[in-house]
Design an enzyme around this catalytic site. Structure first.
Site, PDB file in Angstrom:
ATOM      1  N   LYS A  83       4.595   6.426 -12.852  1.00  0.00           N
ATOM      2  CA  LYS A  83       3.313   6.038 -12.256  1.00  0.00           C
ATOM      3  C   LYS A  83       2.669   7.200 -11.500  1.00  0.00           C
ATOM      4  CE  LYS A  83      -0.188   3.768 -10.756  1.00  0.00           C
ATOM      5  NZ  LYS A  83      -0.145   2.635  -9.837  1.00  0.00           N
ATOM      6  N   PRO A 105       0.752  -1.256   0.000  1.00  0.00           N
ATOM      7  CA  PRO A 105       0.000   0.000   0.000  1.00  0.00           C
ATOM      8  C   PRO A 105       0.782   1.305   0.000  1.00  0.00           C
ATOM      9  CG  PRO A 105      -0.851  -1.524   1.658  1.00  0.00           C
ATOM     10  CD  PRO A 105       0.457  -2.066   1.198  1.00  0.00           C
TER      11      PRO A 105
END
Length: 321
Positions: free
Chosen positions: A194, A91
């Site tokens: 990203k 995460p």
């Protein structure tokens, strides 16, 4: 140590060159992080004939992969010691850093290649690469784009940061989970790509949600206007694949109470990463910063676990003036 016939490592001064590296079918692959994305990605590797060693803090997630043929390991170290490649899908910065520190604390096989597909700060990726390299192994950053639908269909885009040789060493394996594998440059550059992409995604979802809400309040039929957007200049991934308006795209989370998909708290985290690297590079991102604030408000209203397209529902329910 594991013996890999297809892999040898050459040390040239302070650098590492990889040769005869293969990641074709039948490899021993570790996978850590079996959430909405990771579970599908690991499943697709099994379908490609790889032997999976998996670990996740969620027992149900591990059981689901065990039912598909994976071996469930007891720790990060066990995954690394029994795998030729290790993919992590975690995460945030802190969890990635702590996982790798624990995983390599007792040493690792020098022929193991670690692939981190989490979305984190490029500086953290670079620090993890140095840590893994200090233990004699190889690390690349390879975050993904395409969301849960792309993970399920094995059509993800992978953005790889590492040397050209390392990129070639992992490309075949990544093709078992994705459709487009791009070498973005050195360590951390996959993460840089990203973060920028996700900032664009966050901005476009807020923009689409605003205009859909406006169009509906003006009296337009949502399907009619949605079709116009998708055949006009406003077309984007959000409008075509992940429409925030229920009823427009049958597979979108909006049709399921915004469950699943890419969680709002993760989008908020990614926009925070973008703000951080923008500050450190003295780069103005007015729309990115505004989108970050919007998603922080959505989280403050208790929607952090919903797909990030729930921003439409948040805007729709604001008082009409």
């Amino acid at each position: 140590m594991l013996s890999l016939r297809v892999c040898s490592v050459l040390r040239l001064g302070d650098s590492m060159a990889l040769r005869h590296m293969s990641s074709g079918a039948g490899r021993r692959v570790g996978f850590i992080g079996l959430g909405n994305m990771g579970g599908h990605m690991a499943s697709n590797l099994i379908k490609k004939g790889h032997k999976l060693n998996v670990y996740d803090i969620s027992a149900p997630a591990c059981s689901a992969l065990k039912d598909k043929g994976a071996t469930v390991c007891k720790s990060y170290q066990d995954v690394a010691k029994s795998s030729e490649f290790v993919v992590t899908m975690l995460p945030n910065n802190d969890i990635v850093s702590e996982t790798y520190k624990e995983m390599v604390s007792d040493g690792v096989n020098s022929e193991t290649i670690f692939i981190d597909s989490s979305t984190i700060d490029p500086n953290v990726s670079q620090a993890v690469q140095k840590l893994v390299k200090s233990k004699g192994a190889t690390f690349v950053d390879a975050p993904v784009s395409g969301g849960v639908p792309g993970a399920a269909a094995a059509t993800l885009t992978f953005m790889v940061g590492g040397t050209e040789a390392e990129y070639k060493a992992v490309k075949d394996l990544l093709e078992g989970m994705g459709k487009k594998i791009t070498h973005c440059g050195g360590y951390g550059m996959g993460q840089a790509a990203k973060i920028c992409n996700n900032m664009m995604l966050g901005i476009s979802m807020v923009g689409l949600s605003e205009v859909m809400n406006l169009a509906i309040r003006l009296g337009l039929d949502p399907k009619t206007f949605g079709d116009i957007v998708n055949s006009s200049t406003g077309r984007c991934w959000a409008s075509e694949v992940n429409s925030p308006v229920p009823g427009l795209v049958p597979t979108a989370p909006a049709n399921f109470g915004y469950a699943g998909g890419f969680a709002t708290n993760l989008m908020t985290k990614d926009l925070g990463l973008a703000s951080g690297v923008a500050t450190s590079s003295n780069t103005p991102i007015p729309l990115g910063a505004l989108a970050h604030q919007v998603y922080r408000m959505v989280m403050a209203h208790g929607q952090g676990d919903k797909d990030f397209s729930v921003v439409y529902d948040f805007l729709k329910n604001q008082e009409k003036k």
